[in-house]
Structures are given as C-alpha cells and as structure tokens.
Design a protein around this motif. Structure first.
Motif, mmCIF file in Angstrom:
data_model
loop_
_atom_site.group_PDB
_atom_site.id
_atom_site.type_symbol
_atom_site.label_atom_id
_atom_site.label_comp_id
_atom_site.label_asym_id
_atom_site.label_seq_id
_atom_site.Cartn_x
_atom_site.Cartn_y
_atom_site.Cartn_z
ATOM 1 N N ILE A 1 -1.596 26.473 -3.661
ATOM 2 C CA ILE A 1 -1.804 27.484 -4.691
ATOM 3 C C ILE A 1 -2.237 28.778 -4.011
ATOM 4 C CG2 ILE A 1 -3.172 28.146 -6.695
ATOM 5 C CD1 ILE A 1 -3.413 25.213 -7.402
ATOM 6 N N VAL A 2 -1.414 29.820 -4.145
ATOM 7 C CA VAL A 2 -1.724 31.121 -3.555
ATOM 8 C C VAL A 2 -2.446 32.014 -4.556
ATOM 9 C CG1 VAL A 2 -0.733 33.214 -2.540
ATOM 10 C CG2 VAL A 2 0.223 30.982 -1.981
ATOM 11 N N ARG A 3 -1.946 32.057 -5.792
ATOM 12 C CA ARG A 3 -2.535 32.961 -6.784
ATOM 13 C C ARG A 3 -2.203 32.463 -8.180
ATOM 14 N NH1 ARG A 3 -0.578 38.107 -8.935
ATOM 15 N NH2 ARG A 3 1.306 37.724 -7.697
ATOM 16 N N TRP A 4 -3.239 32.338 -9.016
ATOM 17 C CA TRP A 4 -3.029 32.019 -10.420
ATOM 18 C C TRP A 4 -2.618 33.281 -11.150
ATOM 19 C CZ3 TRP A 4 -2.347 27.469 -12.503
ATOM 20 C CH2 TRP A 4 -2.917 26.328 -11.906
ATOM 21 N N LEU A 5 -1.584 33.195 -11.972
ATOM 22 C CA LEU A 5 -1.099 34.328 -12.749
ATOM 23 C C LEU A 5 -1.616 34.313 -14.172
ATOM 24 C CD1 LEU A 5 2.623 34.276 -11.516
ATOM 25 C CD2 LEU A 5 0.680 35.518 -10.554
ATOM 26 N N VAL A 6 -2.281 33.224 -14.591
ATOM 27 C CA VAL A 6 -2.865 33.129 -15.928
ATOM 28 C C VAL A 6 -4.258 32.531 -15.807
ATOM 29 C CG1 VAL A 6 -0.638 32.888 -17.106
ATOM 30 C CG2 VAL A 6 -1.845 30.846 -16.315
ATOM 31 N N ALA A 7 -5.075 32.768 -16.814
ATOM 32 C CA ALA A 7 -6.427 32.208 -16.868
ATOM 33 C C ALA A 7 -6.534 31.292 -18.072
ATOM 34 C CB ALA A 7 -7.470 33.324 -16.949
ATOM 35 N N GLU B 1 1.557 31.184 -8.476
ATOM 36 C CA GLU B 1 2.343 31.461 -7.272
ATOM 37 C C GLU B 1 1.927 30.466 -6.200
ATOM 38 O OE1 GLU B 1 1.615 35.090 -4.863
ATOM 39 O OE2 GLU B 1 3.645 35.651 -5.453
ATOM 40 N N VAL B 2 2.889 29.718 -5.672
ATOM 41 C CA VAL B 2 2.595 28.685 -4.685
ATOM 42 C C VAL B 2 3.396 28.950 -3.421
ATOM 43 C CG1 VAL B 2 2.106 26.979 -6.484
ATOM 44 C CG2 VAL B 2 4.399 27.109 -5.507
ATOM 45 N N GLU B 3 2.869 28.459 -2.321
ATOM 46 C CA GLU B 3 3.554 28.568 -1.038
ATOM 47 C C GLU B 3 3.909 27.167 -0.559
ATOM 48 O OE1 GLU B 3 2.980 30.415 3.469
ATOM 49 O OE2 GLU B 3 1.289 30.360 2.077
ATOM 50 N N GLU C 1 -4.106 22.613 -1.813
ATOM 51 C CA GLU C 1 -2.782 22.003 -1.681
ATOM 52 C C GLU C 1 -2.636 20.885 -2.698
ATOM 53 O OE1 GLU C 1 -0.988 22.618 2.781
ATOM 54 O OE2 GLU C 1 -2.009 20.758 2.321
ATOM 55 N N LEU C 2 -1.529 20.897 -3.430
ATOM 56 C CA LEU C 2 -1.255 19.885 -4.442
ATOM 57 C C LEU C 2 0.058 19.184 -4.115
ATOM 58 C CD1 LEU C 2 -2.106 21.780 -7.769
ATOM 59 C CD2 LEU C 2 -3.549 20.170 -6.523
ATOM 60 N N PRO C 3 0.123 17.875 -4.298
ATOM 61 C CA PRO C 3 1.398 17.180 -4.126
ATOM 62 C C PRO C 3 2.299 17.391 -5.332
ATOM 63 C CG PRO C 3 -0.305 15.623 -4.768
ATOM 64 C CD PRO C 3 -0.991 16.947 -4.585
ATOM 65 N N VAL C 4 3.599 17.229 -5.120
ATOM 66 C CA VAL C 4 4.540 17.317 -6.228
ATOM 67 C C VAL C 4 4.201 16.247 -7.257
ATOM 68 C CG1 VAL C 4 6.955 16.990 -6.874
ATOM 69 C CG2 VAL C 4 6.375 18.331 -4.852
ATOM 70 N N GLY C 5 4.134 16.642 -8.518
ATOM 71 C CA GLY C 5 3.772 15.726 -9.589
ATOM 72 C C GLY C 5 2.319 15.797 -9.990
ATOM 73 N N ALA C 6 1.493 16.531 -9.238
ATOM 74 C CA ALA C 6 0.090 16.662 -9.593
ATOM 75 C C ALA C 6 -0.051 17.638 -10.763
ATOM 76 C CB ALA C 6 -0.724 17.145 -8.399
ATOM 77 N N PRO C 7 -1.047 17.462 -11.651
ATOM 78 C CA PRO C 7 -1.226 18.384 -12.778
ATOM 79 C C PRO C 7 -1.520 19.801 -12.299
ATOM 80 C CG PRO C 7 -2.489 16.357 -13.107
ATOM 81 C CD PRO C 7 -2.003 16.331 -11.699
ATOM 82 N N LEU C 8 -0.845 20.777 -12.908
ATOM 83 C CA LEU C 8 -1.109 22.193 -12.640
ATOM 84 C C LEU C 8 -2.003 22.793 -13.719
ATOM 85 C CD1 LEU C 8 2.148 23.951 -11.346
ATOM 86 C CD2 LEU C 8 -0.064 23.795 -10.221
ATOM 87 N N LEU C 9 -1.616 22.611 -14.981
ATOM 88 C CA LEU C 9 -2.410 23.133 -16.090
ATOM 89 C C LEU C 9 -2.033 22.401 -17.366
ATOM 90 C CD1 LEU C 9 -0.123 25.038 -17.610
ATOM 91 C CD2 LEU C 9 -0.849 26.721 -15.964
ATOM 92 N N THR C 10 -2.837 22.599 -18.392
ATOM 93 C CA THR C 10 -2.541 22.056 -19.714
ATOM 94 C C THR C 10 -2.400 23.212 -20.688
ATOM 95 O OG1 THR C 10 -4.915 21.759 -20.156
ATOM 96 C CG2 THR C 10 -3.692 19.854 -19.317
ATOM 97 N N PRO D 1 -6.368 26.638 8.894
ATOM 98 C CA PRO D 1 -5.491 25.503 8.583
ATOM 99 C C PRO D 1 -4.034 25.802 8.933
ATOM 100 C CG PRO D 1 -6.911 26.060 6.716
ATOM 101 C CD PRO D 1 -7.037 27.177 7.694
ATOM 102 N N LEU D 2 -3.373 24.832 9.523
ATOM 103 C CA LEU D 2 -1.939 24.926 9.804
ATOM 104 C C LEU D 2 -1.190 24.325 8.622
ATOM 105 C CD1 LEU D 2 -1.496 24.017 13.587
ATOM 106 C CD2 LEU D 2 -0.893 26.165 12.463
ATOM 107 N N ARG D 3 -0.863 25.162 7.655
ATOM 108 C CA ARG D 3 -0.164 24.680 6.480
ATOM 109 C C ARG D 3 0.771 25.765 5.984
ATOM 110 N NH1 ARG D 3 -5.687 24.338 2.945
ATOM 111 N NH2 ARG D 3 -6.019 26.565 2.586
ATOM 112 N N GLY D 4 1.568 25.426 4.989
ATOM 113 C CA GLY D 4 2.539 26.376 4.480
ATOM 114 C C GLY D 4 3.601 26.678 5.524
ATOM 115 N N VAL D 5 4.050 27.933 5.546
ATOM 116 C CA VAL D 5 5.104 28.345 6.473
ATOM 117 C C VAL D 5 4.634 28.202 7.914
ATOM 118 C CG1 VAL D 5 6.483 30.303 7.251
ATOM 119 C CG2 VAL D 5 6.173 29.900 4.812
ATOM 120 N N ARG D 6 3.374 28.594 8.178
ATOM 121 C CA ARG D 6 2.863 28.494 9.542
ATOM 122 C C ARG D 6 2.808 27.036 9.999
ATOM 123 N NH1 ARG D 6 0.146 32.260 12.411
ATOM 124 N NH2 ARG D 6 -0.138 33.517 10.524
ATOM 125 N N GLY D 7 2.406 26.132 9.134
ATOM 126 C CA GLY D 7 2.360 24.720 9.500
ATOM 127 C C GLY D 7 3.734 24.139 9.757
#
Length: 480
Positions: free
Chosen positions: A21-27, A40-42, A68-77, A257-263
């Motif tokens: 998660i890079v940036r939440w666009l809603v609250a 917005e996710v990387e 970091e969230l795995p695919v299928g993890a809850p994002l929001l309700t 952390p070595l993650r995202g594009v750099r990882g």
C-alpha cells in the motif's frame, strides 16, 4: 436492503502474489462510486491504482501505508444499499448511492417498513441539511470495552440501529464507525443532519459535532481557597536543579526493506549472477559521424530522432547478423532458445529504483517510431505508470550509462536474456582519423553476454559490427 461488502486485493496479473500500500485515496466515511480508485499499490512490476467495484460509504480500511498485503487479503469494506426500485450492476453491487425520497411521499420506500434501508433513507431535504451543534447536556460517553468479541460488536451495532428505528424512524447513517464514534462521545445522531447524499451522516459530521461540543463545554469551577490558619509562614518549595535531558543515541544503521520494484530487481540480479556465466568485451568507437548523421536528420524537419533510438536500430541490425545473442537458456530442458522477434529493454533510473521498460517489436520500427516509444516509456517510468506488460518480455537490453558521466561498465545481464550492450559517455578525445591525429567524439561500447549461448568470437563480431555502424552509419543501409 443494506449490506456491508468486503473488497479484497484483486489479482493484478503477471503472477503477482502481493502488493504494498503506497497511498490511500479514500478515508473511512468517504462516499465512493463504482470503479472509483480507492488505493494506490506498488507491485513487483509497477505502481497501479486499484478501483473499487462497489458504490457506497467506506466503513473500514485494512492496512496502513507501507503495509504489504497478499492477493485476496481484505482492502476495505463498503456499506451499500438501494431502495426496492433500485437497480444493481452485474456484479451484484449497487450502481451508486440510492436517492432517499422525501418523507411522507405516497408510495415511496419510506412508507414500506420492509423495503427501507435500515439506518438510511430518511435524511432531511437538501434545503434543511446542516450540522447541528450538540448541547452541553449531552449524555456521558459510553465507551465499548476493549476486549469485546467481534460477534458482540455486530450485535451491539444492530441493537443500536433497531433502537434508533423504533424511537424516531431510521437514522441516516450506514457506517458502523460513525455510530461507534457517536456512542463513545455521547452524541445523539437524531440531532445531526448529515452533509452526505440525501442527508447521510458521515464521519466528518460526527467529528465536527464532537469539536463543537468540546468548545461549548463549561469550564470546571475553581476549587475554593482554604481558610487562612494563623501560624508561621510556610516555607517556599524547593526549586529542583534543572538537569540536561538525555539525548537519544542515533541508530547505528538504517534498514531499508527490499520490496516492490527494488526487491524484484534485487532478486533478478542475484539470480542472474548465480545462474549466468557472463563475460564482457569492450571497444572504443568514433561517434563523430553518427552525431553528424543525427544532426542532419533533425535538421530536415519532422520529429527529432534521439541517439538511443539510433543505437537501438543498430542493435536490431547486429542481432539479425548474430541471432545467438537474441536468445535465452532453458535450464530445465538444457536448450538454447533463439527468439525471432526483438524486444529491446533499456535501463531507466527512477525514484523507486531501477526499472527496465521494453520496446516491443523493435525490429519492425523505424528510428522515428523508436524515438517516440522510448520517450513514452521513459515518461511513464518516471511517473510510476508502467504496466507489468511494459516491464516484461525483453530479449535484449540497451544500457546507456553514459548519462551518468561514466565511460565504461560491466553490467549484470537482465535475466533471462543473453546479452546487454552498454554505452558510455561521448566525449572529445584525441583520435587518429584518416592517418592524422584529430579531436573526435569517442564512445566506449561494452557487451556483456551469456557464455553458454555463444563464444567470444560471436560476441566480438557483434560488438565490432555495432562499433562499425557507430563510426560509419551508412553501413546500416545494407540492412534496411
């Protein structure tokens, strides 16, 4: 009817299994529309905005920025709902927030007890929407216990909604968070008029009322001074000697952390070093004629031709003569796979790390087309808008490290490719030209190659052909 739908991190393709998660666009409390980007996710390939398939009010978010969230993890309700006459989209979610009819209108959902969205649908008309300041006589806050189980929380919220409905009809609130905030701070939601669609009470309305209640609360009366007692004057209290505050010690090291594009790049480079037996050869070339040819092209009018586009065109011609280098190695089958199409990747340094966009079908493009595609991909890389498809599928890489002001390099091959051409800076140097010493524009070229796909003779022939085309661009006319 109303329901709270859970939106999970979708499969972003290309075999990706997680995203940061890079940036939440809603609250929480925001009203969102169908297919509106909410976060917005990387990923390991690119930075993307994720749209929500539901329309309604955000009731919860899962994960802070940097998580970091795995695919299928809850994002929001999202709390969604529609009147009995409303329509839904093909995925079963509401196509948007329902419009609540005016109270008392014959035949509307407000009269049908079984068709009203519980906690929503009785908002005040637009002319009467306003925030009501709570009175100082608001009841004391009721704080939910910290160890309350999840099941009890849902039951308590349902009881609150039912209680609201029995007393004065449903309150225009569909967010459990808004109800919890109002309950904890002792606010009566029936005294508030929401600023959301059709009078919907949002989190901002409750927070405004909380601040207003704090400003209107009377100050506590001062305690009466104790009666004077005859006796000796009291001794003034001792003033403590100030001591210097301890200065926290600076951390001994910083962990990134070595993650995202750099990882992802770290993993690919490590794999390349461990699997590919690479070798490098290099040569100096006189680029004076190439620069003159480029200047003549640009002086003729039309779109400007970039130097990297000309170098890519030279690489395409060289790969046609030496197809061994446009290949990959299938280690499982112990086979060299020679590729027909040429997709040229190029190293691009961005704020998020090194990425390698790929110009697809470079062998079918002119110098003008290559210039446009290089410019488009470079801009997208800087803005983090590259799609996974634009970062994969390369067969050969062009690395222009001369932009950093260096002459030479021995780059690591972009796995699973077989070769990479490095281009240093072009600088004026003494050079023997036509038997005389002259100042010429000289560039150093290097080729790092997988020694499994070819020997040094093939690699040297490829590099020599590239250098010849740089020194005499007319040689390219033979392959056009």
């Amino acid at each position: 009817m109303a329901q709270v739908l859970e939106f999970r991190l979708p499969d972003l393709g290309e075999g990706l299994t997680e995203a940061e998660i890079v940036r939440w666009l809603v609250a929480v409390g925001d009203v969102v529309e169908v297919d509106q980007p909410v976060v917005e996710v990387e990923t390991a390939k690119a930075m993307v905005e994720v749209p929500c398939p539901y329309g309604g009010v955000v009731t919860a978010r899962f994960g802070e920025e940097g998580t970091e969230l795995p695919v299928g993890a809850p994002l929001l309700t999202v709390a969604v709902g529609a009147a009995a006459t409303g329509t839904t989209t093909g995925n079963g979610s509401s196509g948007g927030m329902p419009s609540a009819p005016a109270a008392g209108t014959p035949g509307t959902a407000a009269e049908s007890s079984g068709n009203v969205l519980v906690g929503y649908g009785t908002g005040a008309p637009a002319a009467r929407r306003r925030r009501v300041r709570p009175t100082a006589s608001a009841p004391a806050a009721r704080v939910a216990p910290a160890d309350e189980p999840a099941g009890a929380a849902e039951a308590r919220v349902a009881a609150d909604i039912a209680d609201d409905t029995e007393q004065s009809g449903p309150v225009p609130v569909i967010s459990p968070l808004v109800r919890r905030l109002a309950r904890e701070y002792g606010l009566d939601l029936r005294q508030l008029s929401g600023s959301g669609p059709d009078g919907l009470i949002l989190r901002a309305d409750v927070e405004y009322a909380m601040r207003a209640a704090g400003a209107a609360a009377p100050a506590a009366p001062a305690a009466p001074a104790p009666a004077a007692v005859p006796g000796p004057a009291p001794r003034p209290p001792a003033v403590p000697t100030p001591t210097a505050a301890p200065v926290p010690a600076a951390p001994a090291a910083e962990r990134i952390p070595l993650r995202g594009v750099r990882g992802t790049m770290a993993d690919k480079l490590s794999r390349s070093r461990s699997e590919i037996p690479d070798a490098t050869c290099w040569v100096d070339a006189d680029a004076t004629e190439l620069l003159a040819a480029r200047a003549a092209m640009n002086a003729a009018g039309g779109p400007k031709i970039s130097l990297i586009a000309l170098l890519a065109r030279i690489c395409v011609a060289a790969l046609a003569r030496h197809p061994e280098l446009n290949a990959t190695v299938d280690t499982a089958a112990r086979e060299i796979v020679r590729l027909r199409d040429v997709h040229i990747g190029f190293a691009a340094q961005t704020g998020r790390g090194l990425v390698v966009p790929v110009v697809k079908d470079a062998h079918r493009r002119s110098a003008e087309s290559l210039t446009g595609e290089f410019a488009r991909l470079t801009e997208a890389a800087r803005e983090g808008r590259l799609s996974p498809a634009e970062l994969t599928g390369g067969t050969f890489t062009l690395n222009n490290y001369g932009v950093f002001g260096v002459d030479g390099s021995t780059p690591i091959i972009n796995h699973p490719e077989a070769a990479m051409l490095g281009v240093g800076r072009i600088v004026p140097k003494p050079w023997v030209h036509q038997g005389e010493l002259a100042v010429r524009q000289v560039v150093q070229l290097s080729l790092t190659f997988d020694h499994r796909v070819c020997d040094g003779g093939t690699a040297g022939g490829f590099l020599r052909y590239v250098a010849d085309c740089v020194e005499q661009p007319a040689i390219l006319l033979r392959s056009l």
